[in-house]
Design an enzyme around this catalytic site. Sequence first.
Site, PDB file in Angstrom:
ATOM      1  N   SER A  58       0.812  -1.214   0.000  1.00 10.66           N
ATOM      2  CA  SER A  58       0.000   0.000   0.000  1.00 10.66           C
ATOM      3  C   SER A  58       0.843   1.260   0.000  1.00 10.66           C
ATOM      4  CB  SER A  58      -0.919   0.008   1.233  1.00 10.66           C
ATOM      5  OG  SER A  58      -0.144  -0.020   2.421  1.00 10.66           O
ATOM      6  N   HIS A 112      -2.355  -3.064  -6.294  1.00 15.00           N
ATOM      7  CA  HIS A 112      -2.829  -2.707  -4.961  1.00 15.00           C
ATOM      8  C   HIS A 112      -4.347  -2.821  -4.864  1.00 15.00           C
ATOM      9  CE1 HIS A 112      -3.398   0.490  -1.614  1.00 15.00           C
ATOM     10  NE2 HIS A 112      -3.314  -0.726  -1.102  1.00 15.00           N
ATOM     11  N   GLU A 151      -5.239  -0.369  -7.858  1.00 12.15           N
ATOM     12  CA  GLU A 151      -4.229   0.533  -8.406  1.00 12.15           C
ATOM     13  C   GLU A 151      -3.158  -0.305  -9.098  1.00 12.15           C
ATOM     14  OE1 GLU A 151      -3.903   4.428  -5.568  1.00 12.15           O
ATOM     15  OE2 GLU A 151      -3.151   2.560  -4.700  1.00 12.15           O
ATOM     16  N   ASN A 211      -3.477   6.319  -1.002  1.00 19.78           N
ATOM     17  CA  ASN A 211      -2.879   6.556   0.310  1.00 19.78           C
ATOM     18  C   ASN A 211      -2.145   7.892   0.396  1.00 19.78           C
ATOM     19  OD1 ASN A 211      -3.807   4.380   1.732  1.00 19.78           O
ATOM     20  ND2 ASN A 211      -2.111   3.057   1.192  1.00 19.78           N
TER      21      ASN A 211
END
Length: 282
Positions: free
Chosen positions: A117, A138, A150, A189
């Site tokens: 992540s 991800h 992702e 993130n």
Amino acid sequence: MKLVGVIGGGTMGAGIAEVCAKAGSDVLVLETRPDLAEAAEQRISTSISKGVTRGKVSQAEADAAIARVRVTLEMSEFADRDLVVEAAPEIESLKYQIFGELDKIVKPEGILATNTSSIPVIKVAGATQRPERVLGMHFFNPVPVMPLVEIISTLVTAPETAAAVTEYAKNTLGKTTVQAGDRSGFIVNALLIPYLCQAVRMLESGYATAEDIDAAMKGGCGYPMGPLTLLDTVGLDIALAAAESLYGEFAEPHFAPPALLRRMVDAGRLGRKSGRGFYSYS
């Protein structure tokens, strides 16, 4: 992408294995101990079976998906895999070790992906002799429910590698895909962690209670859950690792993990999975 491997049978790894199996792939999951292997098998079968109760899949479809998953303790069995997704803990040295071992075992044309992540993908690609066939994939928790994946290409990821994984995630798994550059945190993130850290700082300072912070963001911004509930759902240890990675790469204050977040992780208050985080779960 008929033969898929997943490294790790925890929450994320089990979720990845589930969606791949339900999509028709033959899935091999690696665990490190017999008890963990048994827990992974139970986690996957229980989750798939819930789809029958909810009327989303038939019993026959669920049974077929469960039959397509096998858990092993031997990485040597991954030699024939077309795609291997690593879903180990967010420890850079561990991921580096795993990719080095996979590189020696998985067939040369196999693609290696990390579900990290926050760790830059090039760092694990550097452990292999096939960096052009390494990328980030991800997923988000819970994997069977969250639609996004992702796809992270490094400076040396081959375009055909990214295209093949994107096609599999989109057309086979039915996920929404976005392409992200190889920088810590990627898209989600990099935007989410500062928001979560600021919520912890607000609580830590006594500015507002956890309940009021969450209620404000739900009612004022239309978010499905507040930031502290989200932290409990994601896992405080996961969020801390992401914040540390982001701060390590960019050294920007808004990425710095709050002291309270560190102390809670030290105390084992990791959120839902430990039974207690910013809230208690029975």
